[in-house]
Scaffold this motif. Structure first.
Motif, PDB file in Angstrom:
ATOM      1  N   GLN A   2       0.842  -1.178  -0.022  1.00 22.83           N
ATOM      2  CA  GLN A   2      -0.142   0.120   0.060  1.00 22.83           C
ATOM      3  C   GLN A   2       0.794   1.180  -0.050  1.00 22.83           C
ATOM      4  N   ALA A   3       1.976   1.091   0.795  1.00 21.21           N
ATOM      5  CA  ALA A   3       2.830   2.359   0.683  1.00 21.21           C
ATOM      6  C   ALA A   3       3.403   2.581  -0.550  1.00 21.21           C
ATOM      7  N   LEU A   4       3.818   1.541  -1.387  1.00 20.17           N
ATOM      8  CA  LEU A   4       4.427   1.587  -2.563  1.00 20.17           C
ATOM      9  C   LEU A   4       3.252   2.121  -3.539  1.00 20.17           C
ATOM     10  N   LEU A   5       2.114   1.719  -3.323  1.00 17.74           N
ATOM     11  CA  LEU A   5       1.036   2.313  -4.397  1.00 17.74           C
ATOM     12  C   LEU A   5       0.724   3.867  -4.331  1.00 17.74           C
ATOM     13  N   SER A   6       0.881   4.170  -2.989  1.00 16.78           N
ATOM     14  CA  SER A   6       0.643   5.413  -2.681  1.00 16.78           C
ATOM     15  C   SER A   6       1.851   6.545  -3.117  1.00 16.78           C
ATOM     16  N   ASP A   7       3.093   5.820  -3.019  1.00 20.19           N
ATOM     17  CA  ASP A   7       4.226   6.473  -3.521  1.00 20.19           C
ATOM     18  C   ASP A   7       4.250   6.917  -5.081  1.00 20.19           C
ATOM     19  N   MET A   8       3.494   5.669  -5.736  1.00 20.15           N
ATOM     20  CA  MET A   8       3.279   5.622  -7.186  1.00 20.15           C
ATOM     21  C   MET A   8       2.505   6.938  -7.466  1.00 20.15           C
ATOM     22  N   GLU A   9       1.350   7.057  -6.941  1.00 18.54           N
ATOM     23  CA  GLU A   9       0.184   7.942  -7.070  1.00 18.54           C
ATOM     24  C   GLU A   9       1.147   9.303  -6.802  1.00 18.54           C
ATOM     25  N   VAL A  10       2.047   9.505  -5.899  1.00 23.23           N
ATOM     26  CA  VAL A  10       2.597  10.974  -5.602  1.00 23.23           C
ATOM     27  C   VAL A  10       3.576  11.298  -6.789  1.00 23.23           C
ATOM     28  N   GLN A  11       4.125  10.110  -7.142  1.00 20.69           N
ATOM     29  CA  GLN A  11       5.491  10.401  -8.333  1.00 20.69           C
ATOM     30  C   GLN A  11       4.504  10.540  -9.532  1.00 20.69           C
TER      31      GLN A  11
END
Length: 512
Positions: free
Chosen positions: A241-250
C-alpha cells in the motif's frame, strides 16, 4: 465481482476455417486438325514421318542435356555440402575446444572466440548457474576484445537476484560503475529486484529513494511493479500500500502487469475482496485492459478455493469481453474440476482441447494424472502416463508423486516398486517431496520395512529427510500403536535438527 458483459457460451468458439478451394481442374479438349483429303494423303505421309523423326531426335537431345545438367547440379551440390560439412565440423571443434578452456578456466587465455564465450555465459545465466556464470564473466573480461557492456551486467545482476545473491549483485553494480558503464533506471531496477527477492526491503527502499534523486534514473512503473511483487511474496501488504501511494505521488500509473501481480497475489492468499476491488479499479482505467493473465489469476483463485460456479461465471464473462483462453486456462479448469471431483466437466474440457488441437504440456498431464489417481481410476491414470511418455514429455517429480499417492491409496505396493524401477532407469531429479509421498504411501499400507528403506534411498540420492518425513513416519507408527518406534523417531528428529550427521552416521533405531 467486476461487471463484465454476459457470456454466450462456456468454452471458446472454434476457429472457423473456410473450406479449402476445389482442386478439381476443368478438363481441356484439344481440337485436332482437320483430316487431310484423300488426294494429299500419300504426298504428306513422307513429310509427317520425317517431321516425327526430327521431333523425336530433338526430344532425345533435350532429355539428354537435361539429364547431364541435373547430374552436374547434383555433383556441385554434393561438393558444396561436403565443404559446408567440413566447415561446420571445424567450427564445432573450435567451439568445443573453447568451451573446454572455459571449463578449465585457464589463466592467460586471452584469444578465445567472442561468440563462444558469450554463448557459454548466456547458457549459464539462463540455467541460473551463478557461480559458473561469474567465472565465465571473469574470463570474458580478460579477453583482448572485451569492452564493458551495461546490458551484460544487468543480465548478471538479474540472475544473481533470482539466485538470492544480493551482495554479489551489489558488487557487480559497483564494478559496472567503475568500468564506466552508463547507469540507468534498468540497472537500478535490477539491483532493487535483487534486494527485494531476498527480503532486504530496507536496502531496496533505500535504493528506490536514491533513484529519485539520481539524474536519468527515475523509477518507473516496472521498478515499482517488481518491488510490489517482492513484498506480496512475503505477504507484506502494508509495504504494498505504501508503494502504491508513492506511485500516485510520483505520478506513475499502474499498468496491466502491476494489476495482474496484485490480483494474482490476492487470489492465492484468498483475499477475494481485495482481488475483486483491484479488478474493478483495473477495469476503470482507460489504458489498462485485462488480458489472459488476469483471467487465469481470477479463475485459479476461485477454482483452488472450490468456488466452481463463481469460476465458471468469471470465465464466461472474460470470454464475452473478448479474452481468448490459452493452454494455461485449460490447465486451471482441469485442475479445479479434478480437485472438486467434477470428472464429467473435466472430461468435457479434455475433449474440447483434443477437438481443437490444444497441445498438452507437462502441466496438463500432471493435472489429469493426479485427478484420475485421486479418483481411483488407475487404468486411465496409467494410460495417460504411457501417452505422456510416448509423446516424449519427460515426467517430473510431480508426476511420480501422483502415481505413488494413487498406488498408496489403492493399496498397490507392487505398483510403487514399478515406479521406483522407472526412477532408476531415468534421470528425473528427485526431491524431498517425492520421498515424503513414498513414506506416506508405504505407511498407509503398513509396509514399515519399505518405509524405513526410503530413508536409505534418500541418503543414496543425497536428499536429506525433513520434519515432514519424520512426522509422516510417526503418524504411521502411531496409527498402528507402535509406541516404541514413535519415541525413537521423535528422539531422532530432535537430534537431526541440531546435527548435520547423515542417516548412516546416526544410531539407527530398530523399526523391524
Amino acid at each position: 465481482m467486476a461487471s463484465l458483459p454476459q457470456p454466450t457460451q462456456p468454452l471458446p468458439p472454434p476457429f472457423n476455417r473456410p473450406p479449402p478451394p476445389s482442386t478439381v481442374r476443368p478438363q481441356m479438349t484439344l481440337n485436332p486438325h482437320p483430316p487431310p483429303s484423300s488426294s494429299s494423303t500419300n504426298t504428306n505421309a513422307n513429310k509427317t514421318t520425317s517431321l516425327a523423326v526430327t521431333q523425336n531426335s530433338r526430344s532425345k537431345i533435350l532429355e539428354s542435356q537435361k539429364l547431364k545438367d541435373k547430374e552436374a547440379k547434383e555433383r556441385k551440390e554434393e561438393t558444396n555440402n561436403k565443404i559446408a560439412s567440413r566447415k561446420a565440423i571445424s567450427v564445432i571443434l573450435r567451439r568445443e575446444a573453447t568451451k573446454a578452456l572455459i571449463e578449465k578456466k585457464k589463466k592467460g587465455s586471452k584469444r578465445l572466440l567472442p561468440k563462444t564465450v558469450l554463448e557459454a555465459l548466456h547458457e549459464r545465466i539462463t540455467a541460473l548457474r551463478w557461480e559458473s556464470a561469474l567465472k565465465v564473466f571473469e574470463l570474458l573480461q580478460e579477453q583482448l576484445w572485451y569492452r564493458p557492456n551495461a546490458a551484460v551486467y544487468v543480465k548478471l545482476i538479474v540472475m544473481l537476484g533470482k539466485c538470492k545473491q544480493p551482495e554479489k549483485a551489489h558488487e557487480l553494480f559497483e564494478a559496472m560503475i567503475e568500468e564506466g558503464c552508463d547507469v540507468n533506471s534498468e540497472s537500478y531496477t535490477a539491483l532493487v529486484s535483487a534486494y527485494g527477492r531476498s527480503g532486504l526491503f530496507h536496502k531496496a527502499f533505500s535504493l528506490l529513494e536514491r533513484m529519485k534523486t539520481t539524474p536519468d534514473c527515475q523509477p518507473d512503473v516496472h521498478t515499482y511493479s517488481i518491488l510490489i511483487k517482492s513484498c506480496l511474496q512475503v505477504f507484506a501488504y502494508d509495504k504494498v500500500q505504501a508503494l502504491l501511494s508513492d506511485m500516485e505521488v510520483q505520478g506513475i500509473r499502474p499498468n496491466t502487469i502491476t494489476y495482474n501481480t496484485l490480483i494474482d497475489a490476492y487470489g492465492k492468499s484468498k483475499r477475494f475482496a481485495e482481488m475483486e476491488s483491484t479488478l474493478v479499479e483495473m477495469l476503470s482505467e482507460q489504458d489498462c485492459e485485462p488480458d489472459v493473465w488476469t483471467m487465469n489469476s481470477v479463475l485459479r483463485a476461485f477454482g483452488n478455493s472450490g468456488q466452481i460456479e463463481t469460476m465458471e461465471k468469471c470465465f464466461e464473462r472474460f470470454q464475452s469481453a473478448g479474452i481468448q483462453a490459452n493452454i494455461m486456462t485449460f490447465n486451471i479448469l482441469l485442475d479445479s474440476y479434478g480437485k472438486a471431483g467434477k470428472y464429467e466437466k473435466m472430461s468435457a474440457v479434455m475433449e474440447y482441447m483434443q477437438k481443437y488441437h490444444y497441445s498438452w504440456t507437462i502441466v496438463t498431464y500432471n493435472v489429469v494424472i493426479d485427478a484420475f489417481g485421486r479418483a481411483g481410476d488407475l487404468k486411465q491414470m496409467e494410460y495417460l502416463f504411457r501417452l505422456m511418455r510416448s509423446e516424449r514429455i519427460k515426467p517430473s517429480c510431480v508426476t511420480l508423486c501422483s502415481l505413488v499417492r494413487a498406488y498408496g491409496l489403492a493399496g498397490k505396493p507392487e505398483k510403487i516398486e514399478g515406479v521406483l524401477r522407472f526412477v532408476e532407469n531415468s534421470d528425473v531429479m528427485l526431491d524431498t517431496v517425492f520421498f515424503n509421498c513414498l513414506v506416506d504411501a508405504y505407511g498407509r499400507m503398513g509396509c514399515f520395512a519399505e518405509m524405513k528403506g526410503v530413508l536409505e534411498i534418500m541418503e543414496q540420492k543425497g536428499c536429506r529427510p525433513d520434519k515432514v518425513t519424520y512426522r509422516t513416519m510417526i503418524k504411521a507408527y502411531s496409527a498402528n500403536k507402535m509406541i516404541g518406534h514413535v519415541k525413537e523417531l521423535r528422539e531422532l528428529m530432535e537430534s537431526a535438527e541440531g546435527s548435520q550427521m547423515t542417516w548412516s552416521q546416526r544410531e539407527k533405531p530398530d523399526f523391524q
